[in-house]
Design a protein around this motif. Structure first.
Motif, PDB file in Angstrom:
ATOM      1  N   LEU A   1       0.989  -1.237   0.106  1.00 46.74           N
ATOM      2  CA  LEU A   1      -0.104   0.029  -0.219  1.00 46.74           C
ATOM      3  C   LEU A   1       0.906   1.097   0.103  1.00 46.74           C
ATOM      4  CD1 LEU A   1      -2.962   1.550   0.347  1.00 46.74           C
ATOM      5  CD2 LEU A   1      -2.385   1.018   2.616  1.00 46.74           C
ATOM      6  N   TYR A   2       0.704   2.016  -1.013  1.00 46.87           N
ATOM      7  CA  TYR A   2       1.484   3.202  -1.028  1.00 46.87           C
ATOM      8  C   TYR A   2       0.475   4.468  -0.368  1.00 46.87           C
ATOM      9  CZ  TYR A   2       5.015   1.535  -4.181  1.00 46.87           C
ATOM     10  OH  TYR A   2       6.308   0.665  -4.537  1.00 46.87           O
ATOM     11  N   VAL A   3       1.213   4.950   0.583  1.00 49.97           N
ATOM     12  CA  VAL A   3       0.503   6.173   1.252  1.00 49.97           C
ATOM     13  C   VAL A   3       1.518   7.357   1.395  1.00 49.97           C
ATOM     14  CG1 VAL A   3      -0.504   7.159   3.407  1.00 49.97           C
ATOM     15  CG2 VAL A   3      -1.007   4.517   2.459  1.00 49.97           C
ATOM     16  N   ARG A   4       0.789   8.559   0.810  1.00 54.51           N
ATOM     17  CA  ARG A   4       1.442   9.748   1.092  1.00 54.51           C
ATOM     18  C   ARG A   4       1.109  10.531   2.358  1.00 54.51           C
ATOM     19  NH1 ARG A   4       1.693  13.936  -3.750  1.00 54.51           N
ATOM     20  NH2 ARG A   4      -0.484  14.006  -3.188  1.00 54.51           N
ATOM     21  N   HIS A   5       1.895  11.092   3.194  1.00 55.85           N
ATOM     22  CA  HIS A   5       1.571  11.724   4.388  1.00 55.85           C
ATOM     23  C   HIS A   5       2.099  13.428   4.029  1.00 55.85           C
ATOM     24  CE1 HIS A   5       5.737  12.109   5.937  1.00 55.85           C
ATOM     25  NE2 HIS A   5       5.117  13.104   6.596  1.00 55.85           N
ATOM     26  N   THR A   6       1.170  14.134   4.637  1.00 56.89           N
ATOM     27  CA  THR A   6       1.633  15.623   4.798  1.00 56.89           C
ATOM     28  C   THR A   6       1.652  15.945   6.226  1.00 56.89           C
ATOM     29  OG1 THR A   6       0.722  16.095   2.531  1.00 56.89           O
ATOM     30  CG2 THR A   6       1.088  17.812   4.006  1.00 56.89           C
TER      31      THR A   6
ATOM     32  N   LYS B   1       2.288  25.712   8.275  1.00 56.09           N
ATOM     33  CA  LYS B   1       3.343  25.515   7.549  1.00 56.09           C
ATOM     34  C   LYS B   1       3.608  23.795   7.169  1.00 56.09           C
ATOM     35  CE  LYS B   1       5.554  29.844   7.879  1.00 56.09           C
ATOM     36  NZ  LYS B   1       6.828  30.480   8.145  1.00 56.09           N
ATOM     37  N   GLN B   2       3.880  23.549   6.080  1.00 55.55           N
ATOM     38  CA  GLN B   2       4.073  22.022   5.765  1.00 55.55           C
ATOM     39  C   GLN B   2       5.611  21.757   6.131  1.00 55.55           C
ATOM     40  OE1 GLN B   2       2.967  20.163   1.763  1.00 55.55           O
ATOM     41  NE2 GLN B   2       5.018  19.798   1.794  1.00 55.55           N
ATOM     42  N   ILE B   3       5.513  20.658   6.960  1.00 57.84           N
ATOM     43  CA  ILE B   3       6.820  20.410   7.632  1.00 57.84           C
ATOM     44  C   ILE B   3       7.418  19.191   6.779  1.00 57.84           C
ATOM     45  CG2 ILE B   3       7.859  19.075   9.659  1.00 57.84           C
ATOM     46  CD1 ILE B   3       5.784  20.523  11.465  1.00 57.84           C
ATOM     47  N   SER B   4       6.524  18.155   6.416  1.00 57.14           N
ATOM     48  CA  SER B   4       7.091  17.031   5.679  1.00 57.14           C
ATOM     49  C   SER B   4       6.101  16.610   4.877  1.00 57.14           C
ATOM     50  CB  SER B   4       7.752  16.071   6.501  1.00 57.14           C
ATOM     51  OG  SER B   4       6.681  15.314   7.244  1.00 57.14           O
ATOM     52  N   ARG B   5       6.244  15.759   3.710  1.00 66.57           N
ATOM     53  CA  ARG B   5       5.572  15.462   2.639  1.00 66.57           C
ATOM     54  C   ARG B   5       6.128  14.274   1.976  1.00 66.57           C
ATOM     55  NH1 ARG B   5       1.151  18.085  -1.255  1.00 66.57           N
ATOM     56  NH2 ARG B   5       0.372  16.194  -1.926  1.00 66.57           N
ATOM     57  N   LEU B   6       5.952  13.047   2.295  1.00 67.34           N
ATOM     58  CA  LEU B   6       6.582  11.743   2.039  1.00 67.34           C
ATOM     59  C   LEU B   6       5.865  10.777   1.414  1.00 67.34           C
ATOM     60  CD1 LEU B   6       9.230  11.502   4.915  1.00 67.34           C
ATOM     61  CD2 LEU B   6       9.637  12.321   2.458  1.00 67.34           C
ATOM     62  N   LEU B   7       6.099   9.850   0.569  1.00 68.28           N
ATOM     63  CA  LEU B   7       5.550   8.636  -0.059  1.00 68.28           C
ATOM     64  C   LEU B   7       6.043   7.706   0.928  1.00 68.28           C
ATOM     65  CD1 LEU B   7       3.324   7.647  -1.940  1.00 68.28           C
ATOM     66  CD2 LEU B   7       5.431   7.129  -3.669  1.00 68.28           C
ATOM     67  N   HIS B   8       5.177   6.660   1.492  1.00 65.27           N
ATOM     68  CA  HIS B   8       5.340   5.447   2.080  1.00 65.27           C
ATOM     69  C   HIS B   8       5.106   4.203   1.252  1.00 65.27           C
ATOM     70  CE1 HIS B   8       6.367   7.977   5.730  1.00 65.27           C
ATOM     71  NE2 HIS B   8       5.522   8.767   5.015  1.00 65.27           N
ATOM     72  N   GLN B   9       5.852   2.929   1.438  1.00 62.47           N
ATOM     73  CA  GLN B   9       5.469   1.736   0.884  1.00 62.47           C
ATOM     74  C   GLN B   9       5.265   1.043   1.918  1.00 62.47           C
ATOM     75  OE1 GLN B   9       6.169  -1.728  -2.242  1.00 62.47           O
ATOM     76  NE2 GLN B   9       7.991  -0.717  -1.445  1.00 62.47           N
ATOM     77  N   MET B  10       4.008   0.423   2.424  1.00 59.10           N
ATOM     78  CA  MET B  10       3.637  -0.329   3.205  1.00 59.10           C
ATOM     79  C   MET B  10       3.514  -1.836   2.823  1.00 59.10           C
ATOM     80  SD  MET B  10       1.238   2.175   5.438  1.00 59.10           S
ATOM     81  CE  MET B  10       1.758   4.050   5.676  1.00 59.10           C
TER      82      MET B  10
ATOM     83  N   VAL C   1      -1.540  15.541  10.601  1.00 60.90           N
ATOM     84  CA  VAL C   1      -1.062  14.535   9.546  1.00 60.90           C
ATOM     85  C   VAL C   1      -2.432  14.321   8.849  1.00 60.90           C
ATOM     86  CG1 VAL C   1      -0.186  12.368   9.297  1.00 60.90           C
ATOM     87  CG2 VAL C   1       0.635  13.587  11.198  1.00 60.90           C
ATOM     88  N   MET C   2      -2.008  14.443   7.399  1.00 61.55           N
ATOM     89  CA  MET C   2      -3.065  13.906   6.346  1.00 61.55           C
ATOM     90  C   MET C   2      -2.421  12.608   5.586  1.00 61.55           C
ATOM     91  SD  MET C   2      -4.850  15.955   3.206  1.00 61.55           S
ATOM     92  CE  MET C   2      -3.165  16.218   2.521  1.00 61.55           C
ATOM     93  N   LEU C   3      -3.341  11.821   5.534  1.00 60.07           N
ATOM     94  CA  LEU C   3      -2.755  10.523   4.944  1.00 60.07           C
ATOM     95  C   LEU C   3      -3.643  10.435   3.573  1.00 60.07           C
ATOM     96  CD1 LEU C   3      -2.877   7.990   7.876  1.00 60.07           C
ATOM     97  CD2 LEU C   3      -0.994   9.558   6.762  1.00 60.07           C
ATOM     98  N   GLU C   4      -2.790  10.209   2.417  1.00 62.25           N
ATOM     99  CA  GLU C   4      -3.765   9.894   0.885  1.00 62.25           C
ATOM    100  C   GLU C   4      -2.956   8.598   0.258  1.00 62.25           C
ATOM    101  OE1 GLU C   4      -3.108  13.576  -1.475  1.00 62.25           O
ATOM    102  OE2 GLU C   4      -1.762  14.108   0.111  1.00 62.25           O
ATOM    103  N   GLN C   5      -4.115   7.659   0.021  1.00 64.27           N
ATOM    104  CA  GLN C   5      -3.643   6.573  -0.666  1.00 64.27           C
ATOM    105  C   GLN C   5      -3.351   6.804  -2.045  1.00 64.27           C
ATOM    106  OE1 GLN C   5      -5.185   4.910  -3.699  1.00 64.27           O
ATOM    107  NE2 GLN C   5      -7.554   5.182  -3.380  1.00 64.27           N
TER     108      GLN C   5
END
Length: 160
Positions: A72-77, A84-93, A132-136
């Motif tokens: 599952l790929y999830v991007r967090h913000t 202000k945005q601190i980080s935004r990364l794509l994670h593979q779970m 923290v916002m999560l997006e599939q």
């Protein structure tokens, strides 16, 4: 759109949180019809008071054994109290063994829970409310058999 895990899961979470003084926050949101639609972007808000402490941020995933992929790929913000945005990364779970298709995580029957360390030893520089916002990110408008996602924040062990 979302609802909390059913009462027994919520009760269990509260009991476990009460037993862990290092836990700062944990919340999970169910998806209607066990499907994560691409337009659904669950957002979790938590308070940070101690800016000298480092924190581990985990992402929780609940899926059925019928989920059609091994990952599952999830991007967090992550956004700070100032907006202000601190980080935004794509994670593979990895939810299932890529070779055998056997479900990973803990579970019973056809439902499995996973907890992934997404942001280890995160330092928050301002006290206040973080989001923290999560997006599939699976390139599929409707992602069936993902039942819920969540965020857990705990104090990092000091000896690292």
């Amino acid at each position: 759109m979302h609802r909390y895990f059913r009462f027994p899961s919520l009760l269990l979470g509260l009991v476990l949180a009460a037993c862990n003084p290092d836990q700062v926050f944990e919340k999970n949101l169910d998806f209607d019809d066990r499907t994560w639609a691409v337009q659904e972007k669950p957002t979790f808000e938590f308070q940070i008071e101690d800016t000298t402490q480092r924190y581990d941020v985990y992402f929780n995933v609940r899926n059925t054994s019928s989920y059609g992929y091994y990952n599952l790929y999830v991007r967090h913000t992550l956004t700070g109290p100032d907006g202000k945005q601190i980080s935004r990364l794509l994670h593979q779970m990895i939810l299932m063994d890529p070779q055998t298709g056997e479900p990973l995580g803990s579970g019973a029957g056809d439902i499995f829970d996973h907890q992934f360390l997404a942001l280890p030893r995160q330092q928050f520089h301002q006290p206040g409310t973080y989001k923290v916002m999560l997006e599939q990110y699976m390139r599929q408008d409707q992602l069936p058999d993902i039942m819920a996602v969540g965020v857990r924040v705990v104090k990092s062990p000091t000896a690292q």
